[in-house]
Design a protein around this motif. Structure first.
Motif, PDB file in Angstrom:
ATOM      1  N   ASP A  47      18.311 -83.132 -38.051  1.00 49.74           N
ATOM      2  CA  ASP A  47      16.846 -83.249 -38.149  1.00 49.74           C
ATOM      3  C   ASP A  47      16.269 -82.209 -39.106  1.00 49.74           C
ATOM      4  O   ASP A  47      15.342 -82.497 -39.867  1.00 49.74           O
ATOM      5  CB  ASP A  47      16.213 -83.100 -36.767  1.00 49.74           C
ATOM      6  N   THR A  48      16.815 -80.998 -39.048  1.00 48.77           N
ATOM      7  CA  THR A  48      16.288 -79.926 -39.889  1.00 48.77           C
ATOM      8  C   THR A  48      16.667 -80.125 -41.349  1.00 48.77           C
ATOM      9  O   THR A  48      15.813 -80.045 -42.241  1.00 48.77           O
ATOM     10  CB  THR A  48      16.796 -78.557 -39.410  1.00 48.77           C
ATOM     11  N   PHE A  49      17.940 -80.414 -41.595  1.00 44.51           N
ATOM     12  CA  PHE A  49      18.422 -80.453 -42.971  1.00 44.51           C
ATOM     13  C   PHE A  49      18.122 -81.776 -43.672  1.00 44.51           C
ATOM     14  O   PHE A  49      17.658 -81.786 -44.825  1.00 44.51           O
ATOM     15  CB  PHE A  49      19.935 -80.187 -43.002  1.00 44.51           C
ATOM     16  N   ILE A 104       9.384 -75.588 -39.207  1.00 43.77           N
ATOM     17  CA  ILE A 104       9.976 -74.689 -38.217  1.00 43.77           C
ATOM     18  C   ILE A 104      11.470 -74.974 -38.258  1.00 43.77           C
ATOM     19  O   ILE A 104      11.913 -76.088 -37.956  1.00 43.77           O
ATOM     20  CB  ILE A 104       9.416 -74.954 -36.811  1.00 43.77           C
ATOM     21  N   LEU A 105      12.233 -74.014 -38.677  1.00 45.72           N
ATOM     22  CA  LEU A 105      13.674 -74.204 -38.855  1.00 45.72           C
ATOM     23  C   LEU A 105      14.373 -74.056 -37.501  1.00 45.72           C
ATOM     24  O   LEU A 105      14.821 -72.970 -37.129  1.00 45.72           O
ATOM     25  CB  LEU A 105      14.219 -73.210 -39.876  1.00 45.72           C
ATOM     26  N   THR A 148       9.379 -65.972 -45.614  1.00 42.40           N
ATOM     27  CA  THR A 148       8.435 -67.084 -45.520  1.00 42.40           C
ATOM     28  C   THR A 148       8.528 -67.913 -46.803  1.00 42.40           C
ATOM     29  O   THR A 148       9.133 -67.503 -47.790  1.00 42.40           O
ATOM     30  CB  THR A 148       6.977 -66.593 -45.342  1.00 42.40           C
ATOM     31  N   GLY A 149       7.886 -69.083 -46.765  1.00 37.91           N
ATOM     32  CA  GLY A 149       7.809 -69.915 -47.960  1.00 37.91           C
ATOM     33  C   GLY A 149       9.172 -70.270 -48.511  1.00 37.91           C
ATOM     34  O   GLY A 149      10.148 -70.451 -47.785  1.00 37.91           O
ATOM     35  N   ILE A 150       9.259 -70.344 -49.817  1.00 39.05           N
ATOM     36  CA  ILE A 150      10.499 -70.747 -50.473  1.00 39.05           C
ATOM     37  C   ILE A 150      11.600 -69.725 -50.276  1.00 39.05           C
ATOM     38  O   ILE A 150      12.797 -70.076 -50.296  1.00 39.05           O
ATOM     39  CB  ILE A 150      10.268 -71.013 -51.988  1.00 39.05           C
ATOM     40  N   ASP A 151      11.261 -68.460 -50.048  1.00 41.01           N
ATOM     41  CA  ASP A 151      12.291 -67.453 -49.794  1.00 41.01           C
ATOM     42  C   ASP A 151      13.087 -67.814 -48.544  1.00 41.01           C
ATOM     43  O   ASP A 151      14.319 -67.726 -48.522  1.00 41.01           O
ATOM     44  CB  ASP A 151      11.663 -66.068 -49.626  1.00 41.01           C
ATOM     45  N   GLN A 152      12.384 -68.226 -47.495  1.00 40.52           N
ATOM     46  CA  GLN A 152      13.057 -68.600 -46.252  1.00 40.52           C
ATOM     47  C   GLN A 152      13.851 -69.889 -46.409  1.00 40.52           C
ATOM     48  O   GLN A 152      15.001 -69.987 -45.966  1.00 40.52           O
ATOM     49  CB  GLN A 152      12.028 -68.767 -45.125  1.00 40.52           C
TER      50      GLN A 152
END
Length: 262
Positions: A103-105, A128-129, A141-145
């Motif tokens: 679901d996440t990926f 929400i990962l 956060t954002g693209i870094d996460q």
């Protein structure tokens, strides 16, 4: 060298961004929106700092607007890099029966790439990962996460492809009979399966461990410090991937993070 700006230097940058947000009709926005836009400016500048490019900035620094523009370009570059990494990984991706990972990926990340706003809200991770990787990325956060999350899943997938998919499923079932319905990390189960066999003195080819084996393993783990667990996992990882561990130290270090999740 960190670059810091006073509020009076940042306000004009936020004002320009607000003007772009309102399509040039006004620089007046709600307090909540102004706070969001300020966050966007700070995120871009911090991306510049995180990238290491700030180290080439002269001592007198650069204007806040220039720093913002440079940082925003870096954010956009990271989005492209993350999407490229994702697209390369997806064709060989397997969730090994873990619905949370799927679901996440598979379902979640495309939503992120569709909705992510590099200009007006790059600090928003959107997703929400739920799938727990073996590294704490909650501070990002954002693209870094998102970028770091994709890298972590990539390392896991590379490691798991050492085994046939059916063998991975058998290991996970041996580790946790309810592995399909839990939100646990897939790689963790395989790693502790390998470590458990090492503690029990059993070859990896023997999928099932008996109750006596399980008790012996649990007792041994209780007596171990976390550093000892990491050493045990490292031995297991290196036994499984052999010489590749020397050529992919970053992946090995990541996988050893399972020791800190137990």
């Amino acid at each position: 060298m960190a670059v810091r700006y006073e509020m009076e230097e940042l306000v004009p940058v936020v004002g320009k961004l607000a003007e772009a947000y309102t399509a040039g009709e006004s620089t007046s926005v709600t307090y909540e929106k102004a706070e969001q836009l300020m966050g966007a400016v700070l995120y871009a500048i911090e991306e510049l700092e995180r990238s290491g490019h700030a180290s080439v900035i002269p001592k007198e620094g650069i204007q806040a607007r220039k720093a913002y523009e440079m940082g925003r370009r870096l954010v956009e570059e990271k989005v492209r890099a993350a999407l490229d990494l994702y697209n390369k990984l997806l064709p060989v991706f397997s969730h090994y029966g873990n619905q949370c990972l799927y679901d996440t990926f598979v379902r979640g990340l495309p939503v992120f790439f569709q909705r992510y706003d590099t200009r007006f809200e790059p600090q928003n991770s959107i997703l929400i990962l739920d799938y727990p990787v073996l590294k704490d990325i909650s501070g990002d956060t954002g693209i870094d996460q998102i970028y770091e999350f994709i890298r972590c899943v990539g390392w896991e997938q590379k490691f798991l492809r050492i085994f046939p998919e059916r063998a991975v499923m058998q290991m996970l079932w041996s580790y946790n009979r309810d592995f399909r319905g839990t939100g646990g990390n897939v790689c963790e189960g395989v790693l502790w399966f390998a470590a458990g066999h090492m503690l029990a003195g059993k070859p990896f080819a023997e999928m099932d461990l008996g109750e006596q084996d399980a008790r012996r393993i649990q007792e041994a783990l209780k007596q171990m410090e976390k550093t000892d667990r990491e050493r045990l996992l490292r031995r297991g990882i290196e036994a499984l991937i052999g010489r590749d561990s020397e050529n992919d130290e970053e992946m090995t270090e990541y996988l050893c993070g399972a020791a800190w999740h137990t």
